[in-house]
Enzyme design. Structure first.
Site, PDB file in Angstrom:
ATOM      1  N   ASP A  79       0.480   4.934   1.427  1.00 43.66           N
ATOM      2  CA  ASP A  79      -0.330   5.824   2.252  1.00 43.66           C
ATOM      3  C   ASP A  79       0.283   7.210   2.285  1.00 43.66           C
ATOM      4  O   ASP A  79       1.508   7.368   2.261  1.00 43.66           O
ATOM      5  CB  ASP A  79      -0.448   5.269   3.673  1.00 43.66           C
ATOM      6  CG  ASP A  79      -1.191   3.940   3.701  1.00 43.66           C
ATOM      7  OD1 ASP A  79      -1.969   3.682   2.770  1.00 43.66           O
ATOM      8  OD2 ASP A  79      -0.979   3.156   4.642  1.00 43.66           O
TER       9      ASP A  79
ATOM     10  N   ASP B  22       0.845  -1.187   0.000  1.00 46.76           N
ATOM     11  CA  ASP B  22       0.000   0.000   0.000  1.00 46.76           C
ATOM     12  C   ASP B  22       0.886   1.245   0.000  1.00 46.76           C
ATOM     13  O   ASP B  22       2.015   1.227   0.500  1.00 46.76           O
ATOM     14  CB  ASP B  22      -0.906   0.041   1.241  1.00 46.76           C
ATOM     15  CG  ASP B  22      -1.808  -1.177   1.340  1.00 46.76           C
ATOM     16  OD1 ASP B  22      -2.621  -1.368   0.432  1.00 46.76           O
ATOM     17  OD2 ASP B  22      -1.675  -1.928   2.323  1.00 46.76           O
TER      18      ASP B  22
ATOM     19  N   ASP C 264       3.726   3.721  15.372  1.00 48.09           N
ATOM     20  CA  ASP C 264       4.083   2.685  16.339  1.00 48.09           C
ATOM     21  C   ASP C 264       5.586   2.441  16.411  1.00 48.09           C
ATOM     22  O   ASP C 264       6.211   2.650  17.445  1.00 48.09           O
ATOM     23  CB  ASP C 264       3.317   1.386  16.042  1.00 48.09           C
ATOM     24  CG  ASP C 264       3.381   0.979  14.582  1.00 48.09           C
ATOM     25  OD1 ASP C 264       4.181   1.563  13.823  1.00 48.09           O
ATOM     26  OD2 ASP C 264       2.621   0.079  14.184  1.00 48.09           O
TER      27      ASP C 264
END
Length: 518
Positions: A91, A89, A213
């Site tokens: 993003d 992906d 994170d």
């Protein structure tokens, strides 16, 4: 860059570098007190080329830039490009608000209640655009939100419209004891363990980085000059193939327990080591997974086991005591001698799945969950079974009992649970090889998956290898030879397992007297 990242001072504060700190107590946030500049790595000093970036992602980035907004490629895409891996992906992060993004793109939809995001659609590819946030919040892969205007839409990848909606409702049901940060009740909410339930406070890039994170995922590729902005020494972690949480590890795991599963997944997928301070709380805080919505854990299990590194993921889950919180019935059965072989079966099944993915062959959650839950089903069946031969009705009841119990931990959708039960129910039918009726098994829609499961049982020595070979050979024979083969076999004694899975229906007596009464 930050040698003491996440260290605590004597006053109980968590220190992130020389000019950044947060309170270690609730509300568990990791938000910067003073913005500070990133380490800017110019294009000449990194390996990311625009040729490796999705053209659609570039369109989004350039349009944001041309409209006067900041546009950054973020997270795992930057990490993977640095590693020479094609990202799954692409993003984007920006200082444009979701509504402003929607005005720029006609092909844009806003989704989510918990985290408001913009999805820009280019055919089958979706570029996700997130506004910089001011507080810690799970990454895009952790968000279980759906478009509030289209909850009935089950399209999209990984059943986001279906499972995501159930996950969000589960969050709502589990939030009865919520508390919120002062003055932020409309935008930010936590539960009593510190898990973030809602976060829609927008901020700057300097603040946004602290909601990421891992440091390796906290990198920003700037479309303005093709540089990488690194606030958390993430480039060093990527080069060292190391996973390190941004902030105090225990605090970050409490904010979102799924980060423990993400640590395992990234370590398995990327062959990264887990930094000791990030690794230390895993076993201690594994119980926090019990409070995560079961639908969300289903999505995480697919990413763990059906992405080509399932065996590594399983061994790490077991090492850190996380597996037993996802599949407690299976974990408890593995330690009992009669069912210990089922763990070997699971590992062999995960090896086969990883090999199929590497060969670009299809895989299905149905088979995965059949292998994961087989030991639990066997244990339940043996507690119900009265005789040596398995009774199909009891096997069905055992499957249903295990599935009902499992739904409280990992919610398996009916579209996978029902075929899984059928797959397991076919196993006794492989024992019958005489008579024309036995050939009907070849036409069953679940035959192929059930046959693969039989081969797996034969590999670990709990099914007759000759039986597996017989069903392997008969599939390639012409119909006439199949019929001759089964007719030549002596009749086999009928067992309860040869019968139908449901009791026969009693014929209704015809009413006498002609026309029906009114």
């Amino acid at each position: 860059m930050f040698a003491d990242l996440g260290a605590k001072d004597p006053g109980g504060l968590v220190v992130y570098g020389p000019i950044f700190w947060t309170q270690a107590e609730p509300p568990f946030l990791n938000s910067s007190s003073t913005p500070f500049p990133p380490l800017v790595i110019p294009r000449s000093e990194h390996s990311i080329s625009r040729a490796a970036i999705s053209p659609n992602a570039l369109k989004v980035l350039y349009r944001l830039k041309d409209a006067g907004y900041q546009g950054f490629l973020v997270g795992g895409a930057v990490r993977d490009l640095l590693l020479g891996i094609t990202p799954k992906d692409f993003d984007v992060a920006t200082n444009a608000l979701p509504e402003e993004v929607r005005r720029l793109f006609r092909n844009c939809r806003l989704i989510g209640r918990r985290f408001r995001l913009a999805h820009v659609h280019f055919g089958h590819e979706i570029i996700e655009v997130a506004t910089f946030r001011a507080a810690a919040a799970p990454e895009r892969e952790d968000a279980e939100d759906v478009d509030p205007d289209a909850e009935s839409d089950s399209g999209g990848s990984e059943d986001a419209g279906d499972e995501g909606a159930r996950a969000e409702r589960a969050v709502g049901r589990g939030a009865a004891a919520d508390f919120t940060a002062p003055n932020d009740s409309e935008h930010r909410a936590f539960d009593q363990t510190g898990r973030i339930l809602r976060d829609n406070i927008y901020g700057t890039i300097e603040e946004d980085v602290w909601r990421r994170d891992f440091a390796a995922n906290g990198l920003y590729y700037n479309i303005d000059d093709f540089s990488i902005w690194d606030f958390v020494d993430g480039v060093s972690d990527v080069r060292a193939r190391r996973l390190k949480l941004i902030g105090d590890p225990e605090t970050r795991y409490r904010e979102d327990p799924v980060r423990m599963l993400r640590a395992v997944r990234f370590a398995a997928k990327l062959d990264f080591s887990i930094e000791p301070l990030t690794e230390a709380p895993l076993a201690k805080l594994a119980y926090l997974l019990d409070g995560v919505p079961a639908a969300r854990l289903f999505d995480e299990c697919l990413k763990l086991f059906l992405s080509g590194f399932g065996l590594k993921s399983y061994r790490l889950l077991k090492q850190y005591g996380l597996f037993e919180h996802l599949f407690p019935l299976s974990a408890s059965a593995f330690v009992l001698p009669p069912y210990a072989y089922a763990e070997e079966m699971l590992e062999r099944g995960l090896i086969n799945t990883d090999e199929r993915i590497a060969a670009d062959k299809p895989v299905t959650p149905t088979f995965l969950f059949a292998v994961l839950l087989w030991s639990a089903v066997l244990r339940e069946l043996n507690e119900r079974q009265a005789g040596p031969a398995p009774d199909l009705a009891q096997l069905m009841q055992a499957c249903d009992t295990v599935l009902r119990a499992q739904q409280s931990r990992v919610a398996i959708p009916r579209r996978f649970a029902i075929p899984m039960r059928e797959l397991l129910m076919l196993q006794p039918r492989f024992n019958r090889r005489s008579g024309i009726k036995s050939l009907s098994l070849l036409q069953h829609p679940r035959f192929r998956a059930a046959y693969d499961f039989l081969l797996l049982r034969a590999q670990v020595g709990v099914a007759d290898p000759e039986l597996a070979k017989w069903w392997t050979d008969i599939q390639v024979l012409p119909q006439e030879e199949r019929v001759a083969l089964v007719q030549a076999r002596p009749a086999e004694p009928a067992t309860e397992s040869d019968g139908a899975t449901a009791p026969s229906r009693r014929r209704r007596r015809r009413r006498r007297g002609g026309a029906a009464r009114t």
